[in-house]
Design an enzyme around this catalytic site. Structure first.
Site, PDB file in Angstrom:
ATOM      1  N   ASN A 193       0.685  -1.154   0.007  1.00  0.00           N
ATOM      2  CA  ASN A 193      -0.075  -0.173   0.062  1.00  0.00           C
ATOM      3  C   ASN A 193       0.854   1.259   0.320  1.00  0.00           C
ATOM      4  O   ASN A 193       1.757   1.418   0.877  1.00  0.00           O
ATOM      5  CB  ASN A 193      -0.810  -0.037   1.313  1.00  0.00           C
ATOM      6  CG  ASN A 193      -1.834  -1.112   1.161  1.00  0.00           C
ATOM      7  OD1 ASN A 193      -2.247  -1.493   0.149  1.00  0.00           O
ATOM      8  ND2 ASN A 193      -2.059  -1.843   2.372  1.00  0.00           N
TER       9      ASN A 193
ATOM     10  N   HIS B 232       6.517  -2.025   3.415  1.00  0.00           N
ATOM     11  CA  HIS B 232       6.163  -3.320   3.840  1.00  0.00           C
ATOM     12  C   HIS B 232       5.347  -4.050   2.447  1.00  0.00           C
ATOM     13  O   HIS B 232       4.453  -3.628   2.029  1.00  0.00           O
ATOM     14  CB  HIS B 232       5.564  -3.553   5.231  1.00  0.00           C
ATOM     15  CG  HIS B 232       4.450  -2.709   5.207  1.00  0.00           C
ATOM     16  ND1 HIS B 232       4.542  -0.986   5.753  1.00  0.00           N
ATOM     17  CD2 HIS B 232       3.059  -2.786   5.172  1.00  0.00           C
ATOM     18  CE1 HIS B 232       3.293  -0.717   5.716  1.00  0.00           C
ATOM     19  NE2 HIS B 232       2.334  -1.619   5.509  1.00  0.00           N
ATOM     20  N   MET B 233       5.749  -5.223   2.521  1.00  0.00           N
ATOM     21  CA  MET B 233       5.171  -6.173   1.566  1.00  0.00           C
ATOM     22  C   MET B 233       4.117  -6.981   2.477  1.00  0.00           C
ATOM     23  O   MET B 233       4.486  -7.836   3.137  1.00  0.00           O
ATOM     24  CB  MET B 233       5.908  -6.829   0.669  1.00  0.00           C
ATOM     25  CG  MET B 233       5.310  -7.793  -0.553  1.00  0.00           C
ATOM     26  SD  MET B 233       6.453  -9.007  -1.142  1.00  0.00           S
ATOM     27  CE  MET B 233       7.343  -7.847  -2.134  1.00  0.00           C
ATOM     28  N   HIS B 234       2.893  -6.975   2.115  1.00  0.00           N
ATOM     29  CA  HIS B 234       1.933  -7.787   2.777  1.00  0.00           C
ATOM     30  C   HIS B 234       2.000  -9.022   2.108  1.00  0.00           C
ATOM     31  O   HIS B 234       1.866  -9.100   0.630  1.00  0.00           O
ATOM     32  CB  HIS B 234       0.415  -7.505   2.740  1.00  0.00           C
ATOM     33  CG  HIS B 234       0.259  -5.991   3.486  1.00  0.00           C
ATOM     34  ND1 HIS B 234      -0.348  -6.059   4.742  1.00  0.00           N
ATOM     35  CD2 HIS B 234       0.428  -4.757   3.462  1.00  0.00           C
ATOM     36  CE1 HIS B 234      -0.683  -4.805   5.053  1.00  0.00           C
ATOM     37  NE2 HIS B 234      -0.175  -3.928   4.546  1.00  0.00           N
TER      38      HIS B 234
END
Ligand code: 5GP
Ligand code: ZN
Length: 114
Positions: free
Chosen positions: A87, A100-102
């Site tokens: 996001n 951050h990569m979910h």
């Protein structure tokens, strides 16, 4: 960044359920999971948003995808499938300004996302 919660997790100052770490990248379970598997893949180095990426970050961002692949295998969701999401900024729902990569999996994922 002294007031960044993910920098504090990377420094070990705030506890997290860490499932993978190396010299560049850390992976921990999301505090408020949206799927049976919901982890966050972060660089140790503070970068606020995707908009702040520089050319020299290319290897780091690539490494985050390779770590996602490894963690998906580790979590047993590689074959059934999973979703990765960054996001970027408030309009996309970013609330923590350290990239951050979910990674979400363990249930069917709908498209389009909300
Ligand atoms: P964003 O909304 O910025 O894309 O995602 C931030 C994510 O970080 C959210 O899913 C939220 O649940 C998670 N989160 C926020 N604070 C913490 C924390 O202190 N520990 C962990 N493990 N996750 C957090
Ligand atoms: Zn940070």
């Amino acid at each position: 960044m002294t007031d960044c919660i993910f920098c504090k997790i990377a420094a070990g100052e705030i506890p997290a359920d860490i499932i993978y770490e190396d010299e560049d990248v850390l992976v921990f379970r999301d505090l408020n999971p949206q799927a049976p598997v919901h982890v966050l893949i972060i660089p140790r180095r503070h970068i606020a948003t995707l908009n702040d990426l520089q050319q020299e970050d290319a290897e780091l961002i690539g490494k985050m995808s390779l770590v996602a692949k490894t963690v998906a295998e580790q979590e047993g969701i590689a074959q059934e499938g999973y979703r990765t999401v960054f996001n970027c900024n408030a309009g996309a729902g970013q609330t923590v300004f350290h990239i951050h990569m979910h990674m979400l999996g363990g249930r069917p994922m709908n498209w389009p996302p909300g």
